[in-house]
Design a protein around this motif. Structure first.
Motif, PDB file in Angstrom:
ATOM      1  N   VAL A   6       0.841  -1.201   0.000  1.00 58.58           N
ATOM      2  CA  VAL A   6       0.000   0.000   0.000  1.00 58.58           C
ATOM      3  C   VAL A   6       0.879   1.254   0.000  1.00 58.58           C
ATOM      4  CG1 VAL A   6      -1.644   1.363   1.341  1.00 58.58           C
ATOM      5  CG2 VAL A   6      -1.973  -1.110   1.101  1.00 58.58           C
ATOM      6  N   ALA A   7       1.921   1.249   0.833  1.00 57.28           N
ATOM      7  CA  ALA A   7       2.831   2.397   0.903  1.00 57.28           C
ATOM      8  C   ALA A   7       3.554   2.591  -0.423  1.00 57.28           C
ATOM      9  CB  ALA A   7       3.838   2.187   2.031  1.00 57.28           C
ATOM     10  N   ALA A   8       3.961   1.495  -1.051  1.00 62.69           N
ATOM     11  CA  ALA A   8       4.669   1.577  -2.332  1.00 62.69           C
ATOM     12  C   ALA A   8       3.783   2.209  -3.405  1.00 62.69           C
ATOM     13  CB  ALA A   8       5.117   0.184  -2.767  1.00 62.69           C
ATOM     14  N   ARG A   9       2.531   1.809  -3.459  1.00 66.41           N
ATOM     15  CA  ARG A   9       1.614   2.385  -4.457  1.00 66.41           C
ATOM     16  C   ARG A   9       1.412   3.874  -4.206  1.00 66.41           C
ATOM     17  NH1 ARG A   9      -1.055  -2.683  -3.855  1.00 66.41           N
ATOM     18  NH2 ARG A   9      -2.488  -1.836  -2.280  1.00 66.41           N
ATOM     19  N   THR A  10       1.325   4.254  -2.940  1.00 63.95           N
ATOM     20  CA  THR A  10       1.158   5.670  -2.587  1.00 63.95           C
ATOM     21  C   THR A  10       2.357   6.491  -3.047  1.00 63.95           C
ATOM     22  OG1 THR A  10      -0.158   5.079  -0.641  1.00 63.95           O
ATOM     23  CG2 THR A  10       0.798   7.292  -0.686  1.00 63.95           C
ATOM     24  N   LEU A  11       3.540   5.894  -2.949  1.00 66.75           N
ATOM     25  CA  LEU A  11       4.778   6.581  -3.331  1.00 66.75           C
ATOM     26  C   LEU A  11       5.092   6.430  -4.813  1.00 66.75           C
ATOM     27  CD1 LEU A  11       6.956   5.444  -0.281  1.00 66.75           C
ATOM     28  CD2 LEU A  11       6.069   7.760  -0.688  1.00 66.75           C
ATOM     29  N   GLY A  12       4.280   5.666  -5.527  1.00 67.20           N
ATOM     30  CA  GLY A  12       4.524   5.455  -6.952  1.00 67.20           C
ATOM     31  C   GLY A  12       5.675   4.506  -7.214  1.00 67.20           C
ATOM     32  N   LEU A  13       5.880   3.550  -6.323  1.00 63.50           N
ATOM     33  CA  LEU A  13       6.995   2.612  -6.440  1.00 63.50           C
ATOM     34  C   LEU A  13       6.519   1.208  -6.764  1.00 63.50           C
ATOM     35  CD1 LEU A  13       8.970   3.662  -3.216  1.00 63.50           C
ATOM     36  CD2 LEU A  13       9.578   4.260  -5.576  1.00 63.50           C
ATOM     37  N   GLU A  14       7.381   0.460  -7.426  1.00 65.03           N
ATOM     38  CA  GLU A  14       7.154  -0.974  -7.587  1.00 65.03           C
ATOM     39  C   GLU A  14       7.885  -1.676  -6.449  1.00 65.03           C
ATOM     40  OE1 GLU A  14       8.328  -4.677 -10.570  1.00 65.03           O
ATOM     41  OE2 GLU A  14       8.497  -2.596 -11.288  1.00 65.03           O
ATOM     42  N   LEU A  15       7.205  -2.583  -5.754  1.00 61.78           N
ATOM     43  CA  LEU A  15       7.806  -3.246  -4.603  1.00 61.78           C
ATOM     44  C   LEU A  15       7.855  -4.755  -4.798  1.00 61.78           C
ATOM     45  CD1 LEU A  15       8.883  -2.908  -1.643  1.00 61.78           C
ATOM     46  CD2 LEU A  15       6.550  -3.447  -0.909  1.00 61.78           C
ATOM     47  N   ASN A  16       9.018  -5.321  -4.543  1.00 65.01           N
ATOM     48  CA  ASN A  16       9.207  -6.770  -4.573  1.00 65.01           C
ATOM     49  C   ASN A  16       9.378  -7.264  -3.141  1.00 65.01           C
ATOM     50  OD1 ASN A  16       9.760  -7.372  -7.662  1.00 65.01           O
ATOM     51  ND2 ASN A  16      10.926  -5.537  -7.132  1.00 65.01           N
ATOM     52  N   VAL A  17       8.448  -8.091  -2.664  1.00 69.18           N
ATOM     53  CA  VAL A  17       8.539  -8.630  -1.307  1.00 69.18           C
ATOM     54  C   VAL A  17       9.280  -9.966  -1.367  1.00 69.18           C
ATOM     55  CG1 VAL A  17       7.298  -9.436   0.720  1.00 69.18           C
ATOM     56  CG2 VAL A  17       6.420  -7.486  -0.590  1.00 69.18           C
ATOM     57  N   LEU A  18      10.458 -10.010  -0.747  1.00 67.16           N
ATOM     58  CA  LEU A  18      11.271 -11.212  -0.698  1.00 67.16           C
ATOM     59  C   LEU A  18      11.106 -11.872   0.664  1.00 67.16           C
ATOM     60  CD1 LEU A  18      14.485  -9.656  -2.288  1.00 67.16           C
ATOM     61  CD2 LEU A  18      12.594 -10.819  -3.464  1.00 67.16           C
ATOM     62  N   LYS A  19      11.280 -13.193   0.714  1.00 65.66           N
ATOM     63  CA  LYS A  19      11.029 -13.924   1.962  1.00 65.66           C
ATOM     64  C   LYS A  19      12.255 -14.719   2.384  1.00 65.66           C
ATOM     65  CE  LYS A  19       6.133 -14.264   0.765  1.00 65.66           C
ATOM     66  NZ  LYS A  19       4.987 -15.159   0.478  1.00 65.66           N
ATOM     67  N   ALA A  20      12.474 -14.759   3.701  1.00 63.85           N
ATOM     68  CA  ALA A  20      13.620 -15.501   4.234  1.00 63.85           C
ATOM     69  C   ALA A  20      13.346 -15.982   5.643  1.00 63.85           C
ATOM     70  CB  ALA A  20      14.878 -14.634   4.213  1.00 63.85           C
ATOM     71  N   SER A  21      13.486 -17.272   5.852  1.00 61.04           N
ATOM     72  CA  SER A  21      13.359 -17.851   7.197  1.00 61.04           C
ATOM     73  C   SER A  21      14.538 -18.751   7.525  1.00 61.04           C
ATOM     74  CB  SER A  21      12.050 -18.645   7.327  1.00 61.04           C
ATOM     75  OG  SER A  21      12.011 -19.691   6.372  1.00 61.04           O
ATOM     76  N   THR A  22      15.522 -18.837   6.590  1.00 65.77           N
ATOM     77  CA  THR A  22      16.751 -19.605   6.800  1.00 65.77           C
ATOM     78  C   THR A  22      17.925 -18.815   6.227  1.00 65.77           C
ATOM     79  OG1 THR A  22      16.694 -20.780   4.675  1.00 65.77           O
ATOM     80  CG2 THR A  22      15.459 -21.766   6.524  1.00 65.77           C
ATOM     81  N   GLU A  23      19.141 -19.205   6.572  1.00 70.36           N
ATOM     82  CA  GLU A  23      20.323 -18.531   6.023  1.00 70.36           C
ATOM     83  C   GLU A  23      20.383 -18.671   4.515  1.00 70.36           C
ATOM     84  OE1 GLU A  23      24.124 -18.632   7.803  1.00 70.36           O
ATOM     85  OE2 GLU A  23      23.365 -19.194   9.774  1.00 70.36           O
ATOM     86  N   GLN A  24      20.010 -19.836   4.004  1.00 70.45           N
ATOM     87  CA  GLN A  24      19.995 -20.043   2.561  1.00 70.45           C
ATOM     88  C   GLN A  24      19.016 -19.092   1.879  1.00 70.45           C
ATOM     89  OE1 GLN A  24      21.971 -22.068   0.592  1.00 70.45           O
ATOM     90  NE2 GLN A  24      20.949 -20.889  -1.029  1.00 70.45           N
ATOM     91  N   ASP A  25      17.870 -18.878   2.531  1.00 64.71           N
ATOM     92  CA  ASP A  25      16.877 -17.942   1.984  1.00 64.71           C
ATOM     93  C   ASP A  25      17.451 -16.532   1.878  1.00 64.71           C
ATOM     94  OD1 ASP A  25      15.023 -19.966   1.839  1.00 64.71           O
ATOM     95  OD2 ASP A  25      13.972 -19.401   3.687  1.00 64.71           O
ATOM     96  N   ILE A  26      18.251 -16.153   2.869  1.00 63.19           N
ATOM     97  CA  ILE A  26      18.855 -14.816   2.856  1.00 63.19           C
ATOM     98  C   ILE A  26      19.775 -14.661   1.652  1.00 63.19           C
ATOM     99  CG2 ILE A  26      20.488 -13.292   4.036  1.00 63.19           C
ATOM    100  CD1 ILE A  26      19.321 -14.266   6.684  1.00 63.19           C
ATOM    101  N   ASP A  27      20.625 -15.652   1.416  1.00 62.11           N
ATOM    102  CA  ASP A  27      21.531 -15.600   0.257  1.00 62.11           C
ATOM    103  C   ASP A  27      20.742 -15.536  -1.043  1.00 62.11           C
ATOM    104  OD1 ASP A  27      23.784 -15.714   1.877  1.00 62.11           O
ATOM    105  OD2 ASP A  27      23.857 -17.910   1.843  1.00 62.11           O
ATOM    106  N   THR A  28      19.673 -16.321  -1.123  1.00 60.88           N
ATOM    107  CA  THR A  28      18.837 -16.337  -2.327  1.00 60.88           C
ATOM    108  C   THR A  28      18.178 -14.982  -2.555  1.00 60.88           C
ATOM    109  OG1 THR A  28      18.361 -18.700  -2.029  1.00 60.88           O
ATOM    110  CG2 THR A  28      16.870 -17.453  -3.453  1.00 60.88           C
ATOM    111  N   ALA A  29      17.701 -14.373  -1.466  1.00 58.32           N
ATOM    112  CA  ALA A  29      17.037 -13.073  -1.570  1.00 58.32           C
ATOM    113  C   ALA A  29      17.993 -12.005  -2.090  1.00 58.32           C
ATOM    114  CB  ALA A  29      16.468 -12.666  -0.214  1.00 58.32           C
ATOM    115  N   PHE A  30      19.197 -11.969  -1.553  1.00 64.10           N
ATOM    116  CA  PHE A  30      20.159 -10.956  -1.999  1.00 64.10           C
ATOM    117  C   PHE A  30      20.613 -11.197  -3.435  1.00 64.10           C
ATOM    118  CE2 PHE A  30      20.331  -9.485   2.308  1.00 64.10           C
ATOM    119  CZ  PHE A  30      20.732  -8.157   2.195  1.00 64.10           C
ATOM    120  N   ALA A  31      20.697 -12.463  -3.835  1.00 64.16           N
ATOM    121  CA  ALA A  31      21.055 -12.767  -5.224  1.00 64.16           C
ATOM    122  C   ALA A  31      19.978 -12.265  -6.183  1.00 64.16           C
ATOM    123  CB  ALA A  31      21.242 -14.276  -5.392  1.00 64.16           C
ATOM    124  N   ALA A  32      18.715 -12.218  -5.699  1.00 65.01           N
ATOM    125  CA  ALA A  32      17.606 -11.773  -6.546  1.00 65.01           C
ATOM    126  C   ALA A  32      17.577 -10.263  -6.720  1.00 65.01           C
ATOM    127  CB  ALA A  32      16.283 -12.248  -5.955  1.00 65.01           C
TER     128      ALA A  32
END
Length: 330
Positions: A189-215
């Motif tokens: 909602v905040a992104a649309r108000t600011l005119g931004l495109e937002l990508n929500v990335l998810k991480a619950s493990t260390e591997q997820d964190i590495d994957t998120a940053f690679a994206a």
């Protein structure tokens, strides 16, 4: 006729009297109440919060080891261990359970309806079912809420102030957290108000964190907002290092992340909230009922900026934003 007591008999009598006196003295000593402290992470990671909690407990007149004993139980970031740890505290017959996080509060509530529970949470305690209402909690729970869910959209606004030309942003959340959907929705909602495109990335493990940053690279994001969570907090130094390595301007929700190299942080004051929880725990120990203690809201918010990191990333903070900062690290 005079009666004489032999030396052996005298010692026996004296020993029996001494033992009786010892038992009487022990019986007269006040019973020290026990607080069960239930945390989702580790003792090391949560040390500052525990210190703030103990400070509040001291303000209420209770010092650990003198007026109160504390049984610590840590889930080591394994949420599925919380129910069994809560059961251990119940078997220990603690006087009150201090649940330091949302997952530990939920586990404690499920484990007992009689032992008082003082929670600290970043969630809406009514929405997640901890209490009936903020003013009249009812039942055996009360506690303190930390401004977090409400201010997550503000993180995106602050990032946009620093990066006005950016059109795409990203946010990192832990999908296993009870607040994950609320965070994601409010950020979109905040992104649309600011005119931004937002990508929500998810991480619950260390591997997820590495994957998120690679994206982040193929997504061409201008900045990243990392939303607080018990798991995220335990990886804050790793996240700050990754943000610098990938040269991604990042806003966190802990001062420690900024000290470790993050660009900035914006969040409710955890130390203030845990101090208030300590005070409430002391009041319960004195006999007040959780049902009669309204849920407190820690309203203190802190903005911390790292100018050294900004220089490394080639960024300049607006003077107006610097003026609103609670702390500037140079």
């Amino acid at each position: 006729m005079t009666a004489f007591i032999g030396r052996r008999e005298f010692i026996t009598v004296l020993g029996g009297a001494t033992a009786a006196w010892s038992l009487m003295a022990r019986a007269q000593q006040p019973v020290v109440p026990v607080v069960g402290l239930l945390g989702s992470a580790t003792a090391r990671d949560w040390a500052p919060s525990v210190a703030a909690f103990l400070g509040g407990l001291s303000d209420a007149g209770f010092a650990e080891g003198r007026d109160v004993a504390i049984e610590y139980r840590w889930a080591e970031n394994q949420y599925d261990r919380l129910p069994s740890l809560a059961a251990e505290l119940i078997r220990r017959q603690v006087s009150v359970i201090a649940a330091l996080t949302t997952p530990s509060a939920i586990a404690a509530k499920a484990a007992t309806a009689t032992i008082p529970i003082v929670f600290t949470t970043i969630a809406d305690p009514v929405q997640i079912g901890l209490v009936a209402s903020l003013n009249r909690p009812g039942g055996n729970l009360t506690g303190v809420t930390i401004l977090n869910v409400e201010i997550v959209p503000k993180m995106l606004e602050l990032l946009h102030e620093v990066l006005p030309a950016a059109t795409t942003m990203a946010a990192l959340v832990n999908p296993t957290n009870p607040n994950a959907d609320t965070w994601s929705t409010s950020l979109q909602v905040a992104a649309r108000t600011l005119g931004l495109e937002l990508n929500v990335l998810k991480a619950s493990t260390e591997q997820d964190i590495d994957t998120a940053f690679a994206a982040l690279i193929p997504l061409r994001v201008g900045g990243l907002a990392i939303v607080n969570d018990v798991f995220i907090i335990t990886r804050e130094e790793q996240l700050a290092a990754l943000a610098l390595r990938h040269r991604v301007p990042t806003i966190f929700q802990t001062r420690t992340s900024v000290v470790a190299g993050g660009l900035m942080s914006y969040a409710g004051s955890a130390s203030d909230a845990y101090r208030q929880a300590g005070i409430y725990t002391g009041r319960v120990l004195k006999g007040e009922k959780p049902a009669d203690l309204p849920v407190q809201r820690s309203a203190k918010v802190e903005l911390v900026i790292n100018l050294k990191t900004a220089k490394t990333l080639g960024l300049t903070f607006p003077i107006t934003l610097l003026g609103r900062a609670d702390e500037v690290i140079e």
